[in-house]
Design a protein around this motif. Structure first.
Motif, PDB file in Angstrom:
ATOM      1  N   ARG A  23       0.841  -1.200   0.000  1.00 11.56           N
ATOM      2  CA  ARG A  23       0.000   0.000   0.000  1.00 11.56           C
ATOM      3  C   ARG A  23       0.879   1.254   0.000  1.00 11.56           C
ATOM      4  N   GLU A  27      -1.661   5.120   3.293  1.00 11.13           N
ATOM      5  CA  GLU A  27      -2.558   4.048   3.714  1.00 11.13           C
ATOM      6  C   GLU A  27      -1.998   3.310   4.927  1.00 11.13           C
ATOM      7  N   ASN A  62      -4.809  -3.422   0.822  1.00 11.79           N
ATOM      8  CA  ASN A  62      -6.027  -3.264   1.621  1.00 11.79           C
ATOM      9  C   ASN A  62      -7.005  -4.426   1.457  1.00 11.79           C
TER      10      ASN A  62
END
Length: 94
Positions: A23, A27, A62
């Motif tokens: 990520r 994030e 994610n």
């Protein structure tokens, strides 16, 4: 061939794997899996030297949408076997 590991399986072997979080840094600020290394997706193929090939290497993002293609392409281009974390970070923290 896409190899995957479930969050449950990963929890049992956290100390035995290398975790790579692909990520973006913004994030990661929201949390990550303890012990993981952050190599953003766009920089991943230029940083293969950071992979510990003596361990099982688990890639996550994610939701696994980005990590799946990274796992596949790394194998196809460099013959390095990686594991995708099924469901990504969101599934791991549930």
């Amino acid at each position: 061939m896409l190899k995957e590991i479930t969050p449950k399986e990963l929890r049992k072997k956290l100390s035995k794997v290398q975790l790579i979080d692909i990520r973006e840094p913004y994030e990661v600020e929201d949390g990550n899996i303890k012990g993981s290394i952050n190599i953003p997706m766009g920089d991943f193929l230029e940083n293969l030297d950071q992979l510990d090939k003596s361990k099982q290497i688990v890639i996550y993002c994610n939701t696994a949408r980005r990590s799946k293609p990274v796992v596949y392409m790394t194998y196809k281009l460099h013959n390095i076997t990686l594991y995708n974390l099924k469901g990504g970070y969101k599934a791991f923290i549930k």
